[in-house]
Scaffold this motif. Sequence first.
Motif, PDB file in Angstrom:
ATOM      1  N   ALA A 132      -7.041   0.698   2.511  1.00 30.03           N
ATOM      2  CA  ALA A 132      -6.808   0.959   1.078  1.00 30.03           C
ATOM      3  C   ALA A 132      -8.089   1.409   0.396  1.00 30.03           C
ATOM      4  N   LEU A 186       0.835  -1.206   0.000  1.00 30.07           N
ATOM      5  CA  LEU A 186       0.000   0.000   0.000  1.00 30.07           C
ATOM      6  C   LEU A 186       0.873   1.260   0.000  1.00 30.07           C
ATOM      7  N   LEU A 224      -4.606  -1.355  -5.333  1.00 32.03           N
ATOM      8  CA  LEU A 224      -3.901  -2.420  -4.618  1.00 32.03           C
ATOM      9  C   LEU A 224      -4.485  -3.744  -5.113  1.00 32.03           C
ATOM     10  N   PRO A 226      -8.655  -1.291  -3.973  1.00 37.14           N
ATOM     11  CA  PRO A 226      -8.122  -2.642  -3.789  1.00 37.14           C
ATOM     12  C   PRO A 226      -8.996  -3.633  -4.546  1.00 37.14           C
ATOM     13  N   SER A 281       1.945   1.755  -3.473  1.00 34.65           N
ATOM     14  CA  SER A 281       0.827   2.283  -4.271  1.00 34.65           C
ATOM     15  C   SER A 281       0.653   3.776  -4.037  1.00 34.65           C
TER      16      SER A 281
END
Lengths: 342, 641
Positions: free
Chosen positions: B348, B320, B355, B419, B323
């Motif tokens: 997320a 994460l 993700l 995600p 990201s």
Amino acid sequence: MTATMNNEVVPETKRADWQSDQEVRWCPGCGDYSILTALQLLMPELGVRRENTVFISGIGCAARLPYYMNTYGMHSIHGRAPAIATGLAMARPELDVWVIGGDGDMLSIGGNHLIHALRRNININILLFNNQIYGLTKGQFSPTSETGKVTKSSPVGLIAEPFNPVSLALGAEASFVARTHDMDRKHMQEMFRRAYEHDGASLVEVYQNCNVFNDGAFSTITKKDVRDDMLIDLRHGERIQFGSEGQYGVVSCDGGVEIANVADVGLDALLVHDETRQDPSTAFALSRLAAGPTTPTPVGVFRAAKRAEYGAAMATQVAAVAAESGKGDIASLLRSQPTWEV
Amino acid sequence: MIQKTFSNEAGNGGNNVTETATEPTVPAVDRVIIRFAGDSGDGMQLTGDRFTSASAMHGNDLATFPDYPAEIRAPAGTLAGVSAFQVQISDHDIMTPGDAPDVMVAMNPAALKSDLHRLAPGGTVIINRDTFEERNLTKAGYDYNPLEEGDDLKGCRVISVPMTSLTKEACKELGVKPRDADRSKNFFALGLVSWMYSRPVEPTMDWIDAKFGGRDLIVAANKAAFSAGHIYGETAELGDQRVIVKAAPLESGTYTNVNGNTSLSWGLVAAGQLANLPIFLGTYPITPATDILHELAKHKSFGVTTFQAEDEIAGIGAALGASFGGHLGITSTSGPGVALKSETMGLALSLELPLVIVSIQRGGPSTGLPTKTEAADLLMAMYGRHGESPIPIVAPRTPSDCFNAAIEACRIALTHRTPVMLLSDGYLANGSEPWRLPDVDDLEPIEVTYTTEFNHKNADGEDEYWPYLRDEKLVRSMAIPGTPDLMHRIGGIEKEDGSGNISYDPTNHAKMVEIRAERIRRIEVPDVEVVGDVDADVLILGWGSTWGAITSALGRLRGEGHKIAHAHLTHLNPFPANLGEVLKGRTHVLIPEMNLGQLSLMIRAEFLVDAQSISKVSGQPFTAGELETTILETMNGEAKQ
């Protein structure tokens, strides 16, 4: 690590440039205010770009700090900030990544991530605000609370013994470990600067007063009138000597260190502080001088040793592979196992 | 398992022997199922894998099923230590590793005892006779020798070969120690089976050289054992056992034999290239997902960073963080790891950052059956987080389809800033099949844009950056650290829509919850395709790795004249827009799943359709045969409720 790559000129900034437009919401009198001020005063001095600076925090009072810095920031989940910061620092080594957390956040729920970030020597600066209490959840004991402490969750006294964060960090092979306190902004700024300049993971423990749930936890050592006798100021290359008259010092003893009267042992017997020593044993011995902030307590840089930084080592490895095999090509990858034609 | 609508796969155990013009002395069969079973120290996975490779090179279609114990090393010779590898090879398009093996290799009594019941009626058992002595028989729980007494082998063709002693004999003159020679006996078995099915010899010899190069005695021992097995077939008058499975008439192209975890990893690498982004895999080893870490760790030259973290939570946390920094963050795990990652998945989705969570399902709960397959984490993927927390779910159907599904998961994550759960399972992960390689130029680029300029004016007319300003698909603006002027702070605390400032305003929270749900609904996914008898009263709805068994079963049922439609879901959240229409008006909607009816529950809830569940939770995939039976029973209303 500095953001001023290739000697580019970074526009000057002022403290106000580092203040976000968000209202600061800590209890009046909280030690966090002075830590925030120290950071906002330091940043212009460092000559870094706001957009290249990232603050990542977990959960807790301390963890609100990123909202108040006019930089990039992420307020994440309890204990996990060092892990998230690790991914960001590895992905974007050109950024300055700061991690903010409290003693519950980083030593309890996030203990695993803290020790591994230190062990790997990821290039992040970890500021551990230690107030020896859980503030946000309103007054339970923390991993640094002293034995016997009466709190809402230990009404007849805490049984467990506390962590010493500096000892823990040194045990986790941290290459940079320092301690400071919220009553001395200049010292804080100096420690934060040193952490920033260190290449690799740095941990600064900040004794921080929670005036609501644990008021005066550090007053035995940080009050103006006792400081000189209770704070052992570690300075690289200098004898470890303290006291209002310089009457105390630290000497080697039995494989460890202890406090002695200078009058008894003589100046030459005092230990000369060497923060760069590769062997962390002496730094560890110094961290054991005080079990908690009630007896003379060392502050300053315990250790600032050179160790391979993880991100740089990773970049070297990737570059070596790229040099050997060239840039990857998907069509070739799909044909990397035996193929046949139909 | 080359994807096409239906095959006319023959019935269970049907070896349709025909004469072939090219090799008049060796009869041809259209397909054969072979199971190699032995002690986990006997190298059965390797043996099966080599046989598969040689068959793939020969041009057969094939599907494999490695079935191995969770113990690193169960006591030798015990039932707990039996490791097996099943492969079906064919001259036509097949979807599964087959139901009942036609030929089974049993390297010891335990293997015979544990796997003999699987053998097709009249099948052949090849036995390593040397191991059938008292100690091993006792360990396997026999109080007699089934080679000599009892009914165990009744109705089977038994080829009893002293593999250990013949291997030792073959290795003797090379100077190989008897103990080392003993370890080569799996190559004897491979040599024998290779002879029976006329597999090419060269690929295996080359492989031995490559694998054991530099260790001359091992190379010599394995080659000698292989040749001894091959020669044994010729000299022991096993000619009547010799058959050939011709190459399958596959679509022309370049093929490779691939398992699900490898193709999934390649899909992730390809997605990084298509999006022109570096990949960051933060992960922690867990069966059966670990091979994804192993595979991706090899591909640094593609800008892939692999980070083996201290735990599952750190794995997803680091991904994460990457990201947030503008890389493609990925984490790989299996069920128990998903449980640990769920809090970070919630973060997320609150941060609305891309993700990809790769979950290779295994039997649960808890440690459950780590090396056995199950698909019982659908509801966890769908609902296993606190609060209202929708996450898109993509599920591959075959080992090679894992490549496409991985790209699709990354595409959704990157273009919708969310995600995404990529939900594979152990059966796909380890099973392999020939894969016609795609033309990489045909793969669509993934357009990723990061915001670099102010996007809002405040009341005073000053330029500002609002991280939660959205486009028509409700995808928020994303500026990455390092972008001048757009500094902002995000976090898990509820944010005001637009500005992203902390907000505890009740109406704002309600609005944000609805936006987070709606933005997942607005993800465009392809319509689900209905195949077979499209308008049939009976619809089989499947997802994930059951595709092969369902397709085979339906081929048989339709061959017998039953009218059945089949729809298979790749996207489980959001569902394809046409799914409600597809389900409408059917007499039966049957949902086979390797769980107790999780998709059924979702379908019933979402569409108010009386979906009926066909469940299997034994750690083994469905066979086409059992699905055929159960579907028939259910259609006839005989299934237990």
